[in-house]
Scaffold this active site. Structure first.
Site, PDB file in Angstrom:
ATOM      1  N   ASP A   6       0.729  -1.218   0.080  1.00 39.22           N
ATOM      2  CA  ASP A   6      -0.025  -0.002   0.027  1.00 39.22           C
ATOM      3  C   ASP A   6       0.849   1.089   0.006  1.00 39.22           C
ATOM      4  O   ASP A   6       1.776   1.552   0.882  1.00 39.22           O
ATOM      5  CB  ASP A   6      -0.831   0.054   1.153  1.00 39.22           C
ATOM      6  CG  ASP A   6      -2.260  -0.926   0.965  1.00 39.22           C
ATOM      7  OD1 ASP A   6      -2.018  -1.581   0.222  1.00 39.22           O
ATOM      8  OD2 ASP A   6      -3.128  -1.195   2.151  1.00 39.22           O
ATOM      9  N   HIS A 156       3.897  -1.976   3.669  1.00 45.70           N
ATOM     10  CA  HIS A 156       3.588  -0.517   3.383  1.00 45.70           C
ATOM     11  C   HIS A 156       4.954  -0.007   2.561  1.00 45.70           C
ATOM     12  O   HIS A 156       6.175  -0.260   3.266  1.00 45.70           O
ATOM     13  CB  HIS A 156       3.075   0.197   4.542  1.00 45.70           C
ATOM     14  CG  HIS A 156       1.842   0.126   4.782  1.00 45.70           C
ATOM     15  ND1 HIS A 156       1.417  -0.734   5.434  1.00 45.70           N
ATOM     16  CD2 HIS A 156       0.761   0.826   4.541  1.00 45.70           C
ATOM     17  CE1 HIS A 156       0.045  -0.743   5.627  1.00 45.70           C
ATOM     18  NE2 HIS A 156      -0.370   0.356   5.054  1.00 45.70           N
TER      19      HIS A 156
END
Length: 206
Positions: A6, A156
């Protein structure tokens, strides 16, 4: 297993992650926001050039479960589509990940109506807190100890820990017998498919 990142914003670690993926010959999917597209168009171009999938993580990273209007839902996705097309000259692959994994049954229908496969995850860990990054030992305990066949792993790109340990982590996953698939394989579609199916997975955010 399927490796996904992400990308809510760019803070200097994405290039190192891409370097490692290239070195290890591992495909990944990057779910990007409008902020990331605006700040790091060169990273978007590189992801696409190096064969990774770029997916839709919404323009403003809102709680999508609070959005009931199809038009408002679509606006969050179409803005990302437009930016991606402007940067790459290509259409955005039809994969969508709701911010924070927050969704409603109506959201799944909305995404499907707009031609998107909704992608969640089955394994994640707390790597997003910039003020409390996991140590190598903590990262490996979570990401090696909880891996499972068919896992959709969420990391992430903002994580310094992920940028630092990713190469060794990929090697250890491979040593356990895992291969890295793509979202096209996971959903049984290719990027040109006009009829993707929503594929919500479980959540293991540890």
């Amino acid at each position: 297993m399927y490796l996904t990142f992400d990308c809510g914003y760019e803070n200097g670690f994405t290039a190192a992650i891409l370097d490692t993926l290239k070195e290890k010959k591992v495909p990944a999917a990057f779910f990007v926001t409008g902020d990331f597209l605006d700040a790091a168009p060169d990273m978007i171009k590189r992801m696409t050039k190096e064969g990774h999938i770029v997916g839709n993580h919404t323009e403003h990273h809102p709680d999508m479960s609070a959005i009931s209007s199809l038009s408002a839902f679509q606006q969050e996705l179409s803005a990302v589509e437009a930016s991606y097309a402007e940067i790459t000259g290509e259409s955005l692959p039809a994969y969508y990940r709701p911010p924070q994994g927050k969704y409603s049954p109506e959201n799944l229908k909305q995404a499907d109506e707009l031609g998107y496969a909704t992608i969640f995850w089955s394994l994640a860990y707390v790597d997003w807190n910039q003020d409390d990054q996991p140590t190598r030992e903590e990262a490996f305990e979570k990401l090696l100890g909880r891996i499972h066949p068919g896992a959709v792993v969420l990391l992430h790109s903002t994580s310094e820990a992920n940028a630092s340990y990713l190469g060794e982590l990929l090697d250890q996953w491979k040593a356990l017998g895992y291969r890295f698939g793509t979202l096209d394989e996971l959903t049984g579609q290719d990027l040109s498919s006009d009829d993707p199916k929503a594929d919500p997975g479980g959540h293991d955010d540890v």
